[in-house]
Scaffold this active site. Structure first.
Site, short mmCIF file in Angstrom:
data_model
loop_
_atom_site.label_atom_id
_atom_site.label_comp_id
_atom_site.label_asym_id
_atom_site.label_seq_id
_atom_site.Cartn_x
_atom_site.Cartn_y
_atom_site.Cartn_z
N SER A 187 0.79 -1.23 0.00
CA SER A 187 0.00 0.00 0.00
C SER A 187 0.82 1.28 0.00
CB SER A 187 -0.94 0.00 1.20
OG SER A 187 -0.19 -0.04 2.39
N HIS A 215 -5.55 -4.58 -1.55
CA HIS A 215 -5.40 -3.46 -2.49
C HIS A 215 -5.43 -3.95 -3.94
CE1 HIS A 215 -4.75 0.02 0.13
NE2 HIS A 215 -4.12 -0.81 0.94
N LYS A 246 -12.44 -2.04 0.86
CA LYS A 246 -11.72 -1.13 -0.05
C LYS A 246 -12.48 -1.08 -1.38
CE LYS A 246 -7.42 -1.14 2.47
NZ LYS A 246 -6.62 -2.15 3.17
C1 LIG Z 1 -6.48 -2.61 4.56
C2 LIG Z 1 -5.74 -3.86 4.66
C3 LIG Z 1 -6.12 -4.85 5.58
C4 LIG Z 1 -7.22 -4.62 6.58
O1 LIG Z 1 -8.47 -4.67 5.97
P1 LIG Z 1 -9.77 -4.53 6.91
O2 LIG Z 1 -10.82 -5.31 6.21
O3 LIG Z 1 -10.05 -3.07 6.97
O4 LIG Z 1 -9.42 -5.08 8.23
C5 LIG Z 1 -5.43 -6.05 5.59
N1 LIG Z 1 -4.41 -6.27 4.75
C6 LIG Z 1 -4.00 -5.33 3.86
C7 LIG Z 1 -2.87 -5.63 2.93
C8 LIG Z 1 -4.65 -4.10 3.79
O5 LIG Z 1 -4.25 -3.18 2.93
#
Ligand SMILES: *Cc1c(COP(=O)(O)O)cnc(C)c1O
Length: 400
Positions: A187, A215, A246
């Site tokens: 990210s 992502h 996301k």
């Molecule tokens: C955002 C993210 C998470 C967490 O996701 P949630 O569903 O908000 O807990 C886990 N792993 C990665 C790589 C992320 O970017």
């Protein structure tokens, strides 16, 4: 001083330390839905370049309708974990649909991707086993790995030679099963993991491969199925975790997708699944609608790709140092932490919301402003945002 008073004093000291090191995070209050532009307290119609709303689905009319219909027909929540009385038909349907979308046999839903990763490693690996992680893996993977008793190995970020060394080391140490686990997309840089090479190395050393697609799911790859599609290894990843929070709607919820027996075992033993509430019916039904939208055609992910390409080119031609890549995460490198903060602040004055990142979130002298594009950004918004970058970049002498 009483012990309790000392405790609270200690907490205040800790907070003070966070503030003086410039790492205190305050939250900006938004007064609209998530979108390409948002209103915040004090500002209206700010162009939003920092959400994970990659496909613009968190305010998509069809998603909202599916959620509100489900709310009326199926209620606000299940008031139960899945195995007691928390599984509706839609939960199973979503698990089937996600499996089809990701090219796996079965899927298990969690309250979040953080939980999916938190409940994964401990359930599947024991002290006889090894887990090998990219050093920049997400915090939830790091925590999940910490909970399991397997031997831990780390390879330098995206470094295939070092990964091979770690595979050799795990083998030499006599690991029974070895699992390599990586973010599909990282990210901070938008780096896309070299899954074809990683798969090849895993095959060479008899290791399993798991990826976190938070992502990526919904927009990476020609039909948006993820990093495995993008890298030509669709159907050959052992374990996929990801989020519904996301691109895939943006509410909340996560999943692990894998072979049937792996998912079965997770349902029996994975603690965040067994001991935490079911995903709400409105989110489940809206997620089914999201999958209908992204599976019907690639319009949104294509628009996202075009927007990212347009914005990346625009920043480059203004003279910004943009980390190369093809993900809608675009790191604008300014290197110096103070400049990153000033650039973000000035851009907000000019109506563009971005976030500056600096040590320890990114390595020292690698401070940056991270831009994230969405399919919902209009061409006008992107041109306005580039104009703001031009003004702020010149004022701060970042660009000529
Ligand atoms: C955002 C993210 C998470 C967490 O996701 P949630 O569903 O908000 O807990 C886990 N792993 C990665 C790589 C992320 O970017």
């Amino acid at each position: 001083m009483l012990i309790a008073e000392k405790f609270y004093e200690n907490v205040r000291q800790e907070l003070h330390g966070i503030r003086v090191s410039g790492l205190y995070k305050s939250e900006r209050i938004i007064t609209t839905m998530q979108g390409s532009t948002i209103d915040t307290e004090g500002r209206s119609r700010v162009i939003n370049l920092c959400s994970n709303n990659y496909l613009g689905l968190s305010s998509h009319p069809r998603v909202l309708k599916a959620a509100s219909d489900a709310l009326i027909e199926r209620g606000f929540g299940m008031s139960s974990v899945r195995f007691i009385c928390g599984t509706q038909d839609a939960h199973r349907e979503l698990e089937r649909r996600l499996s089809r979308f990701l090219g796996t046999e079965d899927t298990i839903l969690y309250g979040s991707a953080f939980d999916a990763n938190g409940g994964l490693f401990e359930t599947l690996l024991s002290a006889h086993d090894a887990v090998i992680s990219d050093e920049l893996n997400h915090a939830s993977i790091i925590d999940g790995v910490r909970l399991c008793k397997a031997a831990r190995y780390r390879y330098r970020h995206n470094d295939m030679n070092d990964l091979e060394s770690q595979l050799v080391a795990a083998g030499d140490a006599g690991a029974r099963f070895t699992l390599v686990f990586t973010d599909g997309v990282f990210s901070m840089d938008g780096t896309i993991a070299q899954l074809a090479k990683i798969r090849e190395l895993c095959d060479k050393y008899g290791a399993l491969l798991g990826i976190d697609e938070s992502h990526a799911s919904g927009f990476i790859g020609r039909t948006g199925r993820g990093t495995h599609e993008h890298r030509g290894v669709f159907g050959s990843i052992d374990i996929i975790t990801g989020t519904l929070g996301k691109a895939l709607g943006g509410a909340s919820g996560g999943f692990t997708s894998a072979k049937k027996e792996v998912v079965d075992l997770l349902r029996q033993r994975s603690r965040p699944y067994l001991f935490s509430n079911s995903v709400a019916p409105s989110i489940v039904r809206a997620s089914l609608e999201v999958l209908d939208i992204v599976e019907a055609d690639s319009t949104l992910r294509d628009r996202l790709e075009a927007n990212a390409r347009f914005f990346r080119k625009g920043l480059e031609s203004l003279g910004f140092a943009v980390k190369s890549g093809e993900h809608p995460i675009i790191p604008v490198m300014v290197y110096d932490a103070a400049i990153a903060q000033r650039l973000a602040a000035r851009l907000l004055d000019l109506g563009v919301y971005v976030i500056g990142f600096f040590y320890p979130v990114v390595p020292k002298d690698q401070a940056r402003v991270r831009v994230q594009l969405s399919a919902s950004h209009t061409e006008q918004e992107l041109e306005d945002a580039l104009a703001a970058f031009r003004v702020a970049g010149k004022e701060l002498a970042i660009i000529p």
